[in-house]
Motif scaffolding. Structure first.
Motif, short mmCIF file in Angstrom:
data_model
loop_
_atom_site.label_atom_id
_atom_site.label_comp_id
_atom_site.label_asym_id
_atom_site.label_seq_id
_atom_site.Cartn_x
_atom_site.Cartn_y
_atom_site.Cartn_z
N PHE A 148 5.97 -3.10 -1.08
CA PHE A 148 6.81 -3.16 -2.29
C PHE A 148 6.41 -4.33 -3.19
O PHE A 148 6.46 -4.24 -4.42
N ILE A 151 3.57 -3.04 -5.08
CA ILE A 151 4.00 -2.08 -6.10
C ILE A 151 4.60 -2.83 -7.29
O ILE A 151 4.33 -2.52 -8.44
N ARG A 152 5.41 -3.85 -6.99
CA ARG A 152 6.05 -4.59 -8.08
C ARG A 152 5.00 -5.30 -8.93
O ARG A 152 5.14 -5.40 -10.14
N GLY A 155 2.53 -2.06 -10.16
CA GLY A 155 3.11 -0.74 -10.42
C GLY A 155 3.30 -0.38 -11.88
O GLY A 155 3.22 0.78 -12.25
N ILE A 156 3.54 -1.38 -12.72
CA ILE A 156 3.89 -1.07 -14.10
C ILE A 156 2.78 -0.31 -14.80
O ILE A 156 3.03 0.50 -15.69
N LYS A 158 0.76 1.83 -13.28
CA LYS A 158 0.36 3.00 -12.50
C LYS A 158 1.17 4.22 -12.94
O LYS A 158 2.37 4.11 -13.17
N GLU A 159 0.50 5.35 -13.00
CA GLU A 159 1.19 6.52 -13.51
C GLU A 159 2.30 6.97 -12.57
O GLU A 159 3.36 7.36 -12.99
N ILE A 161 4.23 5.65 -8.87
CA ILE A 161 4.26 4.70 -7.75
C ILE A 161 4.85 5.38 -6.53
O ILE A 161 4.85 4.82 -5.45
#
Lengths: 444, 444
Positions: A148, A151-152, A155-156, A158-159, A161
């Motif tokens: 996570f 991802i944080r 992630g912004i 990424k199409e 997540i």
């Protein structure tokens, strides 16, 4: 549908306007912009926050995108490009003229430019050409907490997540895990313990339709794309898959109606382009229907001595054409949806044969009644037509299923073997059959 | 494709088998089961962990589901039903005979039964009939931390957790927020501050195709469904939307080929059902093609005195049919994809008119050359055919675009106004035109 917004623009109440539209869906904002007078489009677009503006830009018609790109300053264009997903940028670039493409690529940062060029290199209809290189990659030894955090962090951009792909140090795909599974598992669990190890994937060189059909079959949100060395290089997301499915359906439908498919929508395609995409097949089919004419000429003596024979030609040709296109359509659709395989050939042929006997007989019976009710109707004439109808139905339905399956076997698109082509062949055969049966039975 | 697994079953190495298949995609496990001999299906199915078994069960063919349900004990069936999503349960129930449905409903827990019955009450093609009542509902005053706690608590039973819907105390929809936005926002942010307030939704009574088209337009993962009082009652997810889009495409293609659509796949539909779905249109079209025959009979004197006239009938009919089906197909597809609206009628008609003039003229020129090369070819004959071809093309393309648009205006399905029907009308008109022009110009 945008009365309120248009009124605010009329009144120049831009503060109120911004607060209304910034919460709208980007697709709707793009539609709103396209309904504005040209001199309002750019000012309203420039009011949007950068991230929303980029999303709206992606949803616009190609013409408007090109118009805006030509007006944007370099700094502006650069800032929007930064916000775009790579696959959306590629979609836009593919529609632009060469000088605009050069400008876009020049203004991208080097890493993005590299990714765009990589996708542009894949063949037009390949899975590689519709993938995005922006996905969340995880390692099997990470914990959910670490995942996570990653991802944080990334992630912004990424199409998606929600589906994360797990690779080893050689970038080989070893598993897949969803955010739902991670949320439900709890933060200390190791990814390797909850990931799925059997991963369905496609290769960059696979047909994009094949990738899209995986979504129909498996309900995925994203499917991984690997290169020739089996390294994970991108993903295809469900929204692109829906677009591909709709596109492929449209293409199949066009081909089945003897139209060379066009990429653009009906209204935006110019008249000469429509004409061009239709004339080829019309010309071919016109020339080949000459054969049917020649067969008719061959039986000139027969129909001059018994002119009523001619009056059944449209009915026979029509019935043959309709029977053939029904079978062809069923089989082409079955093949497209993977419901019919090559190995089912004999099963399909036998099925169509029995269907043809059934519908042919029903049509023949009704037709016999009709002929017997005509003043010039004789049993001999009814027999000629009965046999001709059944034979035409059998022939049309057999050809209608064989030709598309043959096309698939030869790695051609089954859809080109559709109604018009089959109709033309069936026309010639049914007229030939009809007159030879007539000559034999009626002794003319 | 399942060699390894089938070998393990052959060798009765069930431990190894289980470890292989439990990691496979449920769709593939269902396919594997369907390839097993009947006496192996149940034992292998029973080996699967309950949650995987339920997912596999959903993916099976209807026949196999029914077979297994009849073998399951009540306790077994109950435990699988507990694992199913409500919309999947409804899909299964809709295919089962009444006595099986009663048993399923009896074994559901009361809350699920109530939800199933609610969905079953919606009309067959409505958005309500394909929605699921299992979604994550949040309140605007929750923090992200509280939202995740709620997702963790109720998420396992929800079909998608990624799109969460925010409602007020009256269950009215006030916003939508994604898990991505929540993850990126951080745990102390209040949902009301990050949710989108403009929410695109459908009503339970809307057509399911309309709901599915929203996914094509907006790239949603889920769309909320509200009842007549605007209360949120369910969601439709992208995977169901893909199924609906494919189904609707298939239906349109069938209708366009004069086939009454069938729900089942080609191979599983029995022969008599295929015949039934095809005979109606064939019969109608056969009878209506009698008109063309009557017109031919009317011009008997003309073609007996100049038999070569007959030899051009197949070419004219074929060209008219193909021109008409091209236009009808383009317009029907444009309407289906919302690229063409009712208000575009004149635009479309004018476009088709110009296309018809272009392709008609090209065909006429080629045909003139061909006739002049024939021994019996005269300029008069070439003129008759040239005019007939252009007139036929204009007529066919005008009808081809008008009839589907008229159907849409009358709230009928445009697809039924497709090629076969238009071809039959165009056939009659083109033969009539051709012979009247021939009689006028050739003075026969």
């Amino acid at each position: 549908m945008f009365e309120k917004e248009l009124e605010l623009i009329e009144k120049k109440d831009y503060t109120q306007l911004l607060s209304v539209i910034r919460d709208m869906n980007p697709v709707d904002i793009a539609n709103l912009l396209s309904e504005l007078p040209e001199n309002k489009q750019l000012p309203v677009f420039r009011m949007l926050p950068k991230d929303i503006a980029a999303e709206v830009f992606v949803e616009m018609e190609t013409e408007m995108q090109e118009l805006l790109i030509r007006i944007f300053t370099d700094a502006e264009l650069h800032s929007y490009l930064e916000e775009l997903y790579v696959d959306d940028a590629v979609d836009i670039i593919e529609e632009m003229p060469a000088n605009v493409v050069r400008r876009i690529l020049r203004l991208c940062d080097p890493h993005t430019r590299e990714q765009i060029n990589q996708i542009l290199r894949y063949p037009k209809d390949s899975a590689g050409s519709i993938m995005t290189t922006e996905f969340v990659g995880l390692r099997a030894d990470m914990t959910v907490f670490e995942a996570f955090a990653r991802i944080r962090k990334i992630g912004i951009d990424k199409e998606t997540i929600y589906t994360c792909f797990v690779t080893d140090s050689n970038l080989h795909l070893v598993g897949v895990v969803t955010v739902k599974e991670m949320i439900l598992a709890g933060k200390d669990i190791v990814i390797g313990d909850i990931m799925h190890k059997h991963v369905v994937f496609v290769k960059t060189t696979d047909d994009k339709e094949e990738a899209a059909m995986c979504f129909d079959k498996y309900d995925f949100m994203a499917i991984p794309v690997v290169d020739q060395e089996n390294r994970l290089v991108g993903i295809v997301t469900y929204d692109d898959a829906i677009d591909v499915l709709q596109e492929e359906n449209t293409e199949d439908i066009m081909k089945m109606a003897a139209i060379t498919p066009e990429d653009d929508s009906y209204l935006r395609t110019p008249v000469w382009k429509h004409a061009k995409s239709r004339i080829l097949w019309l010309m071919l089919l016109m020339i080949s229907s000459t054969f049917t004419g020649m067969i008719l000429t061959h039986y000139e003596a027969a129909f001059v001595s018994l002119p009523v024979l001619v009056s059944f030609v449209p009915m026979l040709m029509g019935t043959g054409g309709n029977c053939g296109s029904q079978s062809a359509t069923m089989v082409i659709r079955g093949l497209a949806l993977d419901e019919i395989e090559n190995r089912d050939f004999l099963k399909v042929l036998f099925k169509e044969f029995r269907i043809a006997l059934m519908v042919g007989s029903a049509l023949a019976i009704v037709n016999t009644v009709r002929i017997m009710l005509m003043p010039e109707g004789t049993l001999a004439l009814a027999t000629v037509l009965g046999i001709s109808i059944i034979a035409t139905a059998v022939l049309a339905k057999s050809l209608g299923c064989c030709l598309p399956m043959l096309a698939r076997k030869l790695k051609l698109d089954p859809a080109i073997m559709a109604s018009p082509l089959i109709t033309t062949i069936v026309d010639a055969c049914s007229v030939l059959l009809y007159f030879s049966i007539a000559v034999a039975i009626l002794k003319i």
